[in-house]
Design a protein around this motif. Structure first.
Motif, PDB file in Angstrom:
ATOM      1  N   ARG A   1      -5.282  21.412 -27.093  1.00  0.00           N
ATOM      2  CA  ARG A   1      -6.384  21.078 -27.974  1.00  0.00           C
ATOM      3  C   ARG A   1      -6.017  21.475 -29.401  1.00  0.00           C
ATOM      4  NH1 ARG A   1      -9.612  17.975 -30.002  1.00  0.00           N
ATOM      5  NH2 ARG A   1     -11.745  18.577 -30.474  1.00  0.00           N
TER       6      ARG A   1
ATOM      7  N   SER B   1     -17.095  28.339 -28.950  1.00  0.00           N
ATOM      8  CA  SER B   1     -17.617  26.969 -28.999  1.00  0.00           C
ATOM      9  C   SER B   1     -17.312  26.200 -27.715  1.00  0.00           C
ATOM     10  CB  SER B   1     -17.020  26.234 -30.186  1.00  0.00           C
ATOM     11  OG  SER B   1     -15.628  26.088 -30.004  1.00  0.00           O
TER      12      SER B   1
ATOM     13  N   GLU C   1     -14.581  24.851 -27.102  1.00  0.00           N
ATOM     14  CA  GLU C   1     -13.548  23.861 -27.436  1.00  0.00           C
ATOM     15  C   GLU C   1     -12.328  24.096 -26.543  1.00  0.00           C
ATOM     16  OE1 GLU C   1     -13.395  20.671 -29.442  1.00  0.00           O
ATOM     17  OE2 GLU C   1     -14.621  22.032 -30.616  1.00  0.00           O
TER      18      GLU C   1
ATOM     19  N   GLY D   1     -16.434  18.997 -34.015  1.00  0.00           N
ATOM     20  CA  GLY D   1     -16.033  19.577 -32.732  1.00  0.00           C
ATOM     21  C   GLY D   1     -16.545  18.806 -31.518  1.00  0.00           C
ATOM     22  N   THR D   2     -15.993  19.183 -30.358  1.00  0.00           N
ATOM     23  CA  THR D   2     -16.411  18.525 -29.119  1.00  0.00           C
ATOM     24  C   THR D   2     -17.918  18.643 -28.912  1.00  0.00           C
ATOM     25  OG1 THR D   2     -14.281  19.203 -28.222  1.00  0.00           O
ATOM     26  CG2 THR D   2     -15.893  18.375 -26.649  1.00  0.00           C
TER      27      THR D   2
ATOM     28  N   LYS E   1     -12.551  13.178 -28.942  1.00  0.00           N
ATOM     29  CA  LYS E   1     -11.684  14.327 -29.196  1.00  0.00           C
ATOM     30  C   LYS E   1     -10.882  14.160 -30.487  1.00  0.00           C
ATOM     31  CE  LYS E   1     -11.801  17.186 -25.436  1.00  0.00           C
ATOM     32  NZ  LYS E   1     -11.809  18.645 -25.434  1.00  0.00           N
TER      33      LYS E   1
ATOM     34  N   LEU F   1     -11.585  16.099 -34.242  1.00  0.00           N
ATOM     35  CA  LEU F   1     -11.161  17.420 -34.712  1.00  0.00           C
ATOM     36  C   LEU F   1      -9.771  17.748 -34.159  1.00  0.00           C
ATOM     37  CD1 LEU F   1     -11.976  19.886 -36.351  1.00  0.00           C
ATOM     38  CD2 LEU F   1     -13.036  20.844 -34.330  1.00  0.00           C
TER      39      LEU F   1
END
Lengths: 432, 289
Positions: free
Chosen positions: A263, A278, A280, B133-134, B153, B156
């Motif tokens: 990511r 978050s 993420e 963001g997600t 996706k 970001l």
């Protein structure tokens, strides 16, 4: 020994108060015999200036040192490359440099530093064997790949630039300060199953939700832990790879990137915290206090103990060559105080370990000692040195006891022989 | 006394420019020379060997495919940023100069464009994360109204995010010089063209645009310098997953490999100077200053 140290800290404290109260009185002198330097602290103002990372150079510790010592201490926090650059190019701009041990091979041979004389360091006996001939804290501990701290610890003389066998002389290149171990941080609430191996970092299950640290040397070692755990390769030395091993690892990293596995690559402490908070990212290489910071925001996060062990780091104090006389004595005194216990207790409550951990015991209540060092369930609420509630009664520290962490070091943060090649290839990974 | 005045008169220009010359020598020429020297020293993998001269740092740049990849990526991002910031900057400047009548409104709106610069560069960059963001605002909206089943996706930690931030921040650097040159265009010229039957498009193409050339040139030089030197935005918003020349150099510096980094810097400086030199040849920037 222990009583002695205790008393020393106390007298230091009162001396300081006297100094503060009567600073204007001319001719005031206080004697000090700490560190084998019988020094007269006269009216002249001595300030010990340290430069190191933010984890160990902070206002709270600075205040503690100023309270306890009869001279001034000024700590400055800096980024790793800046510590190194200042140490090499402007070594007279500070009195004590505190780089990570992995930089020793680049810093010590420059000749800008002088060796410590261990016979003038009263706490040296208490420093763990990791930094001496055995190269590990307990006889049954792992030695670890990469640059074991003991290998760059000793030198042949006060002005030497070489490294010699650990324990063979009384001269040391750096006085070790702190150490800890890093591992994977995970979001157990999202993953929902046990994680026990580094190979999970590259598990396709977490595609698009995994992260690595963006520093080439360290990121590659974390990836290597995963590749080896996954049975893809057996490294000769993960902490000092050959070109072929670097090629294999970078090629795999690029494959994973192309499949959308990563990511993000994070580069600051705060980024790693935000990524976890978050959601993420659910699995990534992480520093121990970053895991704590995630939890402080009410998000579940585990500093995951893994069967392949930890990637470890350590910081050391280096003496610039310009130091002499009283200033040098003051620096020896400072380091002696640093390792006499109170500072150690301060760091223990942040989850770090000073290299004289046994001295810490006197300054930590038994319940806290058991939690931080022995890995036992907390019998009292655990607070950080900044007063934040960290764990409630019954909690067990992630990674367990000191021995479980520091006794199972798989690899040391290191600068590899093929450092330049590695950086070039890492840049290719970034550009792919 | 008379002789002194004569000397002063003779060298007055020299005296007048001396503060600038001294400043530039000390803080621009000096450091560049230091970097050149550093780039020619040997790096042995751990340490800089002072005084051991070598061309190896440059050799490496010209023999690795990474150099091409990095420059292509930098060039691509530069081009996209230039085109978008020009379109936006030109439109904004045009609106401020020609569509608004009151000077006060013009200045007020111009100052509003500067608002993003009231915060630090890092905060401006990081502020994008809750949006992109997600779980960010845009993705919640996209998934919420059913435009996509999955959060996007690419928003970001991607090249897209970096470009977005470049455009947000660098548009002002393109707009300001354009605003400056446009404000100096004699309105009579436009009146005359209109009287002679020129359409709005013709006025834009044949009068305004040519007269804006110096502004375009200066804005372009700003954007080139900003994009070529950025590594922070790349680090934060691409999550270190886009490779540009400056980002590679930042990694070398982080690993305290100063000589290779210095060589990379010199070649990048040369590339930027060539671009800027080319622009200066095409457009007489001084004419409008």
């Amino acid at each position: 020994m222990s009583k002695n140290t205790n008393g020393k800290a106390k007298t230091g404290l009162s001396r300081r108060n006297v100094l503060k109260g009567t600073a204007a009185v001319a001719g005031l002198a206080a004697g000090s015999t700490i560190g084998g330097f019988p020094t007269i602290w006269a009216q002249e103002d001595i300030t010990v200036r340290t430069v190191g990372m933010a984890v160990s150079n902070m206002p709270q510790l600075e205040a503690m040192a100023n309270e306890a010592l009869p001279f001034n201490v000024k700590q400055t926090a800096a980024q790793i490359p800046d510590i190194m650059a200042r140490g090499i190019n402007q070594s007279a701009s500070a009195d004590l440099f505190e780089p990570p041990m992995m930089l020793l091979r680049a810093m010590w041979p420059t000749g800008k530093f002088q060796a410590w004389d261990t016979t003038k360091l009263p706490e040296w006996d208490q420093v763990v064997d990791l930094y001496k001939a055995p190269g590990k804290i307990w006889p049954d501990a792992w030695y670890g790949d990469g640059q074991n701290p003991s290998q760059v610890g000793y030198t042949s003389g006060p002005e030497a630039r070489d490294f010699v066998d650990p324990g063979s002389t009384k001269w040391i290149t750096h006085h070790p300060v702190l150490h800890n171990a890093d591992t994977l941080g995970i979001r157990p609430d999202i993953i929902g199953r046990p994680i026990d191996s580094w190979k999970e970092l590259i598990n396709p299950e977490f595609a698009g939700r995994s992260a690595l640290v963006a520093f080439p040397q360290i990121g590659l070692m974390d990836a290597a832990m995963a590749f080896q755990a996954n049975g893809e390769i057996e490294y000769g030395d993960k902490g000092n790879m050959t070109r072929e091993e670097i090629d294999f690892s970078i090629d795999r990293l690029i494959d994973l990137k192309k499949s959308g596995h990563w990511r993000v690559l994070w580069s600051t402490f705060n980024e790693s915290v935000q990524l976890m908070v978050s959601g993420e990212v659910v699995i990534q290489s992480m520093w121990s206090p970053a895991v704590t910071a995630v939890r402080e925001q009410g998000v579940s996060c585990t500093y995951q103990d893994l069967k392949e062990g930890y990637r470890s780091w350590t910081l050391g104090h280096m003496l610039p060559r310009h130091l002499e006389g009283k200033k040098l004595g003051a620096v020896y005194d400072y380091v002696t105080w640093y390792h006499s216990g109170t500072a150690g207790a301060f760091f223990a409550r942040q989850g770090y370990y000073v290299v004289t951990w046994q001295n810490t015991k006197k300054y930590l209540p038994a319940a806290e000692w058991d939690f931080w060092m022995e890995g036992k369930p907390a019998t009292v609420d655990i607070y950080s040195p900044f007063g934040k509630l960290m764990e409630k009664v019954g909690a067990v520290r992630d990674g367990g006891s000191y021995k479980n962490r520091m006794g199972r070091i798989a690899v040391w943060n290191s600068v590899m022989d093929e450092n330049e090649y590695l950086t070039d290839r890492w840049n290719e990974f970034m550009a792919s | 006394m008379a002789g002194l005045t004569a000397i002063f008169n003779r060298y007055s220009t020299l005296f007048q420019i001396s503060p600038l010359v001294i400043t530039l020598t000390l803080f621009l020429v000096g450091p560049v020379i230091v970097i050149i020297i550093l780039s020619l020293w040997k790096f042995d993998g751990f340490m800089t060997l002072e005084g051991v001269w070598t061309f190896r740092n440059y050799e490496k740049i010209f023999t690795r495919s990474l150099t091409v990849t990095n420059y292509l990526q930098t060039g691509k991002m530069l081009l996209i940023t230039l085109v978008v910031t020009f379109v936006l900057g030109f439109t904004l400047a045009y609106f401020l100069v020609f569509d608004l009548v009151k000077l006060r409104t013009k200045m007020l709106l111009f100052l509003l464009c500067v608002v993003p610069f009231w915060t630090s560069a890092v905060i401006r960059t990081v502020a994008w994360m809750p949006f992109l963001g997600t779980e960010g605002i845009i993705n919640q909206a996209v998934v919420g109204i059913g435009l996509s089943d999955e959060p996007l996706k690419f928003l970001l930690f991607s090249e897209f995010a970096v470009l977005l931030s470049y455009i947000q921040i660098f548009t002002l650097f393109m707009m300001a010089p354009l605003f400056n040159v446009m404000a100096r265009i004699n309105k009579d010229l436009i009146e005359a063209a209109r009287d002679n039957g020129a359409s709005s498009i013709q006025i834009l193409w044949n009068i305004i645009l040519p007269l804006c050339k110096p502004g375009i040139a200066i804005g372009t030089i700003f954007v080139i310098a900003l994009v070529a030197s950025d590594f922070t935005t790349i680090r934060i918003l691409s999550g270190s997953q886009v490779g540009t020349v400056a980002a590679s150099m930042a990694n070398q510096i982080y690993n305290v490999q100063y000589p290779p980094a210095a060589a990379t810097a010199m070649i990048l400086l040369l590339a930027v100077l060539l671009l800027v030199g080319g622009i200066m040849r095409l457009v007489d920037v001084r004419r409008q200053l």
